[in-house]
Design a protein around this motif. Structure first.
Motif, PDB file in Angstrom:
ATOM      1  N   VAL A  76      -7.880   0.174  -0.259  1.00 44.39           N
ATOM      2  CA  VAL A  76      -7.794  -0.134   1.166  1.00 44.39           C
ATOM      3  C   VAL A  76      -8.528   0.963   1.917  1.00 44.39           C
ATOM      4  CG1 VAL A  76      -5.584   1.074   1.500  1.00 44.39           C
ATOM      5  CG2 VAL A  76      -6.260  -0.769   3.075  1.00 44.39           C
ATOM      6  N   GLY A  90      -9.021  -4.546   2.962  1.00 40.75           N
ATOM      7  CA  GLY A  90      -8.664  -4.405   1.569  1.00 40.75           C
ATOM      8  C   GLY A  90      -9.776  -4.891   0.678  1.00 40.75           C
ATOM      9  N   VAL A 102      -5.743  -7.273  -1.912  1.00 37.91           N
ATOM     10  CA  VAL A 102      -5.197  -6.178  -1.110  1.00 37.91           C
ATOM     11  C   VAL A 102      -5.208  -6.586   0.357  1.00 37.91           C
ATOM     12  CG1 VAL A 102      -5.551  -3.810  -0.326  1.00 37.91           C
ATOM     13  CG2 VAL A 102      -5.903  -4.397  -2.742  1.00 37.91           C
TER      14      VAL A 102
END
Length: 659
Positions: A76, A90, A102
């Motif tokens: 991230v 992400g 993510v």
């Protein structure tokens, strides 16, 4: 947490420091936003605007390939400017098997030692409240005693600048077992490490010291540390996807990213960071952005502007003009811009946070794997430098000094060094035998420092630009050697200088002679031990008599027995180190029995071998024996000497379980 996985070599320390110089006058927010991407040296606008479209396009071209190349499952990244988010995004997966992407808003990563910035913020809140004094003996705030070192106590200023003088401590550091978690009240007196440097003199990173600061916050505030962070940092900032608690609160468990050795391997259990204030945070990218914005906005709702400046602008004494510690943050200069930053590593998560206060910019990355060959370190280094080159460019010309002087200086600085961050008084000091830090001259008259090359994405290319000041052509980072009376006193480089330095290794523990001596000793011991049963079988086969009788026979057999005990001890230490390298938590309790056994067996075996080999050698030399027998006996005595030396100087004995 700055966790060095292979081994830890070395540790590190001017007394109470003056109060902070005041920072630059605050700019109006609109003006800061307008000049966020300005060249710090020339004032010329950057060619690349700091906006979401440009940042996303750049990151999309950089990070996916870097993660794939490094076999890192996910990451991230958050970029903030002023009081707003430029981009939070992400990359990859938080759960590889489920192909869960993510989410910057909700996926939790473990920032490791970036957690310390929350602890330092809490300390400064209590300073602001008048409950803590940065320059007061910390014994005033705790319920156990930390003895003075060379007559000097430690203070919170020492702790926040990593100059309290503690040696490294790993026994109560990290584990995969939830039962390993313990209260700060229990842990702080139990895990108190030895102090090996006078306070305020030597930067030596300490997780224990940070946890101690968290315990002090807990005591003076009257709130458990986790509750304090919830009430005074997370709640005011709206950080709903963050927690220092271990295990995680039930509502956050489904949001936690898995941690991986690399993308090809299975996920590992949730890590328990035992000195929690030093590294137990779990947080989403969005929440970390809120924290960065608060600090960039003169403390936001967390701190008063004057307290924030005190924290950000302090510069602890260090080597020459290398990067140094602010209060809790450490400096990272790039392209003429001063960043204040903190990195963080658990075993599986690897993170970094940078703030550029002058330009009002923040950058954060966290990855859920070290990746292949520690790729995460190179990824975050490249991210920092390439981001600065794109949005905060600056010209830092390098003019090499003359070639003759450069060669002379390279030869002078070449040698083996010990890090100020490490173990000195306990058995883990033996790890120094595995990875000595060496500076070597190169063919082109420069230097190389292979042991720290992993801190950069590219190969280092050091150029001496001033006497004993080298710059890396690829990153602009500096390496400086402090020389007095023609001898190198200490060395460090920008990437680590705020919290670690190198000093020439003392002759007593110098691997340049110890390792060859150990190889010789172990070769002789192994040959001696194996020859014992082989000779017995040969004698039996040929019905030959034992060549020794009486005391000579007893001495012969005992020396061979102790040779086998030495082999057993060496195998035991190798097993312990391999286990520790694979799982640092295993050394904090599950293997205590082996540690106790080895610290009994090792001195018994090494001293026993020296005494019995010496006895056997004396009997051989005073008796009528062949020259080959005398040579073998002499070699065995000589082999025992470095084994005894290593046992003593590397503390491979004793009962103390603080390490």
């Amino acid at each position: 947490m700055r966790f060095i996985r292979k081994a830890m070599i070395g540790l590190a320390a001017l007394a109470a420091l003056p109060l902070v110089a005041q920072g630059p006058a605050p700019q109006p927010k609109a003006e800061k936003l307008a000049t966020a991407a300005v060249n710090a040296d020339t004032g010329a606008a950057s060619a690349n605007p700091l906006n979401s479209a440009d940042v996303e396009a750049w990151l999309d071209g950089f990070l996916p390939y870097a993660l794939e190349k490094g076999k890192i499952p996910g990451a991230v990244v958050v970029v903030v400017n002023g009081d707003g988010v430029v981009l939070q995004k992400g990359y990859g997966y938080s759960d590889v098997a489920k192909r869960t992407p993510v989410s910057p808003e909700t996926t939790l990563f473990r920032p490791g030692s970036v957690s310390k910035l929350f602890t330092w913020t809490a300390v400064m809140q209590q300073v602001e409240a008048g409950k803590l004094d940065l320059d007061k003996d910390v014994n005033s705030y705790i319920d156990f005693k930390i003895p003075p070192f060379e007559g000097k106590p430690i203070t919170l200023r020492h702790i926040m600048t990593h100059t309290a003088g503690f040696e490294e401590s790993v026994r109560h550091l990290i584990s995969s077992d939830p039962k390993a978690a313990m209260t700060l009240k229990k842990q702080m007196p139990l895990a108190l490490p030895e102090r090996v440097f006078a306070p305020g003199t030597t930067p030596a990173y300490s997780n224990y010291a940070t946890a101690l600061a968290g315990y002090i916050v807990e005591r003076v505030s009257g709130e458990p540390f986790d509750d304090y962070i919830d009430n005074h940092i997370f709640d005011p900032l709206g950080m709903a996807h963050s927690s220092f608690r271990q295990p995680l609160p039930a509502k956050l468990v489904p949001l936690m990213s898995k941690g991986y050795p690399d993308v090809t391997q299975k996920p590992e259990p949730f890590e328990i960071v035992i000195p929690a204030p030093a590294g137990s945070l779990s947080s989403s990218g969005e929440d970390m952005g809120k924290f960065m914005i608060a600090h960039l906005n003169q403390g936001g709702v967390l701190l008063k502007p004057e307290t924030t400046r005190m924290m950000h602008d302090f510069r602890a004494p260090g080597i020459a003009n290398l990067n140094t510690m602010a209060l809790g943050f450490y400096e990272q200069w790039v392209n003429g811009q001063r960043a204040i930053a903190h990195g963080g590593d658990t075993v599986w998560f690897h993170s970094y946070l940078w703030l550029f206060p002058e330009s009002d910019i923040g950058l954060y990355i966290s990855m859920n794997s070290a990746g292949a060959e520690g790729a995460a370190g190179g990824v975050r280094s490249a991210l920092f430098h390439k981001f600065a080159d794109r949005y905060l460019p600056g010209d830092e010309p390098m003019t090499p000094i003359d070639a003759k002087t450069a060669r002379e200086h390279a030869a002078l600085v070449a040698g083996t060094y010990v890090s100020s961050r490490g173990s000195f008084t306990n058995f883990l000091s033996v790890l120094g035998l595995l990875g000595p830090t060496s500076i070597m001259p190169t063919e082109n008259g420069s230097i190389s420092l292979p042991g720290l090359d992993g801190l950069s994405a590219a190969a280092r290319d050091w150029v001496e630009v001033e006497p004993f000041v080298w710059r890396d052509r690829n990153t602009g980072e500096r390496l400086v050697a402090e020389v007095k009376d023609g001898k190198v006193v200490r060395v460090s480089m920008d990437a680590v200088s705020p919290f670690m330095m190198l000093t020439p290794v003392p002759a007593a523990v110098n691997t340049d002679w110890i390792n060859p001596a150990l190889i010789f000793a172990l070769a002789i011991v192994v040959l001696t031990a194996l020859a014992w049963p082989v000779r017995a079988l040969v004698r039996r086969n040929f019905a030959a008599a034992m060549p020794f009788e009486g005391r000579a026979r007893t001495a012969y057999r005992l020396s061979r027995l102790f040779a086998w005990l030495v082999i057993a001890a060496v195998v035991g230490w190798m097993a312990l180190i391999l286990t520790f390298s694979a799982d640092i938590g295993a050394i904090g309790g599950p293997l205590d029995w082996l540690i106790h056994l080895l610290r009994i067996l090792t001195p018994l075996a090494s001293f026993g071998l020296l005494l019995t080999a010496g006895w056997y050698g004396w009997l051989v030399w005073t008796g009528k024996r062949r020259w080959t027998t005398k040579l073998g006996a002499t070699l065995l005595v000589l082999a025992a000497l470095p084994l005894v030396w290593v046992t003593v100087v590397f503390n491979l004995y004793g009962t103390n379980m603080v390490y």
